[in-house]
Design an enzyme around this catalytic site. Structure first.
Site, short mmCIF file in Angstrom:
data_model
loop_
_atom_site.label_atom_id
_atom_site.label_comp_id
_atom_site.label_asym_id
_atom_site.label_seq_id
_atom_site.Cartn_x
_atom_site.Cartn_y
_atom_site.Cartn_z
N GLU A 64 0.77 -1.27 -0.04
CA GLU A 64 0.15 0.09 -0.10
C GLU A 64 0.77 0.99 -0.09
O GLU A 64 2.08 1.27 0.56
CB GLU A 64 -0.97 -0.06 1.19
CG GLU A 64 -2.07 -1.14 1.21
CD GLU A 64 -2.76 -1.29 2.33
OE1 GLU A 64 -4.01 -1.62 2.01
OE2 GLU A 64 -2.53 -1.11 3.37
N CYS B 219 3.28 8.45 1.16
CA CYS B 219 3.94 7.60 2.15
C CYS B 219 4.13 6.24 1.53
O CYS B 219 3.28 5.58 1.12
CB CYS B 219 3.09 7.73 3.44
SG CYS B 219 3.39 6.31 4.51
N CYS C 23 6.38 -6.91 7.26
CA CYS C 23 7.49 -6.49 8.20
C CYS C 23 8.09 -7.48 8.95
O CYS C 23 6.88 -8.19 9.54
CB CYS C 23 7.34 -5.31 8.98
SG CYS C 23 8.89 -4.62 9.92
N CYS D 121 6.47 -5.14 16.23
CA CYS D 121 6.07 -3.77 17.16
C CYS D 121 4.69 -4.15 17.31
O CYS D 121 3.75 -4.59 16.34
CB CYS D 121 6.09 -2.43 16.46
SG CYS D 121 7.77 -2.26 16.06
N CYS E 109 1.48 -2.03 15.84
CA CYS E 109 1.53 -2.09 14.35
C CYS E 109 0.83 -3.13 13.78
O CYS E 109 1.24 -4.27 13.86
CB CYS E 109 2.94 -1.76 13.94
SG CYS E 109 3.06 -1.53 12.31
N CYS F 174 -1.41 5.85 9.99
CA CYS F 174 -0.05 5.14 10.51
C CYS F 174 -0.42 3.70 11.02
O CYS F 174 -1.28 3.78 12.01
CB CYS F 174 0.57 6.11 11.39
SG CYS F 174 1.06 7.56 10.95
N1 SAH Z 1 9.20 0.54 9.97
C1 SAH Z 1 9.15 1.86 10.13
C2 SAH Z 1 8.45 2.82 9.15
C3 SAH Z 1 7.15 2.35 9.11
S1 SAH Z 1 6.08 2.53 10.33
C4 SAH Z 1 9.04 2.35 11.61
O1 SAH Z 1 8.76 1.74 12.23
O2 SAH Z 1 9.67 3.42 11.53
C5 SAH Z 1 5.49 4.67 10.51
C6 SAH Z 1 5.22 5.07 11.70
O3 SAH Z 1 4.14 4.56 12.31
C7 SAH Z 1 6.22 4.35 12.86
O4 SAH Z 1 6.62 5.70 13.79
C8 SAH Z 1 5.30 3.47 13.61
O5 SAH Z 1 5.82 3.34 14.99
C9 SAH Z 1 3.87 4.21 13.40
N2 SAH Z 1 2.62 3.32 13.82
C10 SAH Z 1 2.91 1.96 13.73
N3 SAH Z 1 1.55 1.54 14.21
C11 SAH Z 1 1.00 2.41 14.44
C12 SAH Z 1 -0.25 2.50 15.15
N4 SAH Z 1 -1.18 1.54 15.16
N5 SAH Z 1 -0.84 3.75 15.31
C13 SAH Z 1 0.03 4.73 15.29
N6 SAH Z 1 1.18 4.77 14.65
C14 SAH Z 1 1.69 3.65 14.11
FE1 SF4 Z 2 7.81 -2.91 11.26
FE2 SF4 Z 2 5.37 -1.72 12.10
FE3 SF4 Z 2 7.65 -2.01 13.59
FE4 SF4 Z 2 7.64 -0.37 11.67
S1 SF4 Z 2 6.35 -0.24 13.47
S2 SF4 Z 2 9.02 -1.93 12.22
S3 SF4 Z 2 6.33 -1.44 10.02
S4 SF4 Z 2 6.26 -3.72 12.79
#
Ligand code: SAH
Ligand code: SF4
Length: 390
Positions: free
Chosen positions: A116, A129, A136, A140, A143, A366
């Protein structure tokens, strides 16, 4: 809040082309790779530099889709190109437009994978974006992308191709330089960890920055990482883009659970890599992203620890209200809590914009990416099941 806004979506489904040619794709090659490719198909050595320049311009200034459109090349040379190469972008499977103008593209890439890309229009600018991986490998806990099992790195062509697809859709090719840009900024904040795919991300960004093409300034490209410390050093040296860190916690104990890569590279190591990032100044600050999770990381003590930890680093702190997804184990902090947290950070002298969730009605905010794909998959699976049962 977009969550309560009326949902007016434009949802288009574009018919898929099956198959596709296995010829090398000129999109995604660096200038040096393009020169080698042209040499290999017999381009006279003396012409190579000029041909690279011409082809580059057609691809990245005009956005052509076919060698036939490269009208300043002889017919014979165009025929040679089309016999040996392809010009291919990811295919748009669906495009959704949110009530706030955010566009989410579901793109299909080789192997039938889907990623996406989200376009966020703003006054006088727009941010794209983009994704760097299918899914991934990091997990986390807040996420959605991290729950996706299927993972592969995107190729350079698939990364730069996301920019090209958006420029196609927004009809942004061939505009004079200096014109107001629709895609003025790129953030590597879609699906995946860009620093687990550094080489391809680097080449794609160098292509996007090339003056004779898409010509985006390195300062308008922000790479977000969860903290792959050794690769942060490479990103600074080899890409030179702006850096965003998914920080999210102020103690190793909490960060170990939220962002598990912290067990490998802890807060202290991560902050040292930030301090060493090249060209840091007031004009080039590191963004610390901080997702606001109710009762997990959002206390006043957290805010005070945060400003103590990053002391001395030119920084802004981007507070992201948690965007829930089906089955997510956290809640978003209340607006009062987010404001109180922001005030402590502001009083310490850091800009701390709260990121307004965009495109929530189409699950484009995000951390929500994956669900459309997943839902599409599910419904296809359901359809298959129904057919089987008939
Ligand atoms: N993998 C990279 C980039 C993608 S995520 C990273 O983790 O930085 C982009 C941003 O969205 C990151 O700061 C991530 O922590 C945040 N993010 C992920 N899941 C989220 C959620 N459910 N609500 C708000 N931000 C989120
Ligand atoms: Fe991967 Fe989501 Fe963690 Fe970014 S925030 S490193 S996309 S699992």
């Amino acid at each position: 809040m977009t969550a309560t806004a009326p949902i007016t979506q434009d949802f288009i489904t574009i018919p898929r082309k099956e198959g596709g040619s296995a010829l090398p794709n000129l999109i995604g090659m660096t200038r040096a790779q393009l020169a080698v490719a042209l040499d290999e198909v017999g381009t006279p050595p003396k012409q190579i530099k000029m041909r690279v320049g011409q082809i580059w311009q057609w691809i990245y200034t005009k956005g052509v889709h076919s060698f036939d459109d490269m009208t300043n090349l002889s017919k014979d040379f165009r025929a040679l190109l089309s016999m040996n190469f392809q010009l291919s972008r990811p295919e748009i499977v669906t495009r959704q437009i949110s009530s706030d103008g955010t566009r989410k593209y579901l793109l299909r890439i080789a192997g039938g994978h889907e990623v996406e890309t989200v376009y966020i229009p703003e006054t006088n600018r727009g941010t794209l974006c983009i994704s760097s991986q299918v899914g991934c490998t990091l997990t986390c806990t807040f996420c959605h992308t991290g729950t996706q099992k299927l993972v592969r790195n995107l190729t350079t062509a698939e990364i730069v191709g996301q920019i090209m697809v958006a420029r196609d859709d927004l009809e942004e090719w061939g505009k004079p330089p200096g014109d107001k840009r629709l895609v003025s900024n790129i953030v590597l904040m879609g699906m995946g960890e860009p620093l687990y795919n550094t080489d391809n991300v680097r080449d794609a960004m160098l292509i996007a920055m090339d003056d004779a093409g898409i010509s985006l300034s390195r300062r308008r490209i922000t790479l977000s990482t969860s903290g792959v410390v050794p690769e942060i050093i490479r990103a600074g040296a080899e890409i030179g883009c702006m850096l965003a860190i998914s920080f999210h916690a102020t103690t190793d104990a909490v960060r170990d659970t939220l962002v598990p890569i912290n067990r490998k590279h802890n807060i202290q190591e991560l902050l040292q890599a930030c301090r060493d990032y090249p060209r840091l100044s007031n004009a080039e600050r590191i963004t610390f992203e901080y997702v606001m999770l109710k009762d997990v990381n959002d206390s006043d003590a957290d805010a005070r620890r945060l400003v103590r930890l990053i002391k001395g680093i030119p920084a802004k702190i981007n507070l992201i209200p948690f965007n829930p997804w089906p089955g997510s184990p956290y809640e978003r902090s209340s607006w009062e809590r987010i404001e109180a947290f922001a005030e402590i950070v502001n009083n310490a002298g850091y800009a701390s914009p709260v990121r307004t969730p965009r495109g929530e009605d189409i699950m484009a905010a995000c951390g929500q990416l994956k669900s459309a794909t997943e839902r599409a998959r599910k419904s296809r699976a359901q359809i298959a099941k129904e057919i089987e049962g008939q």
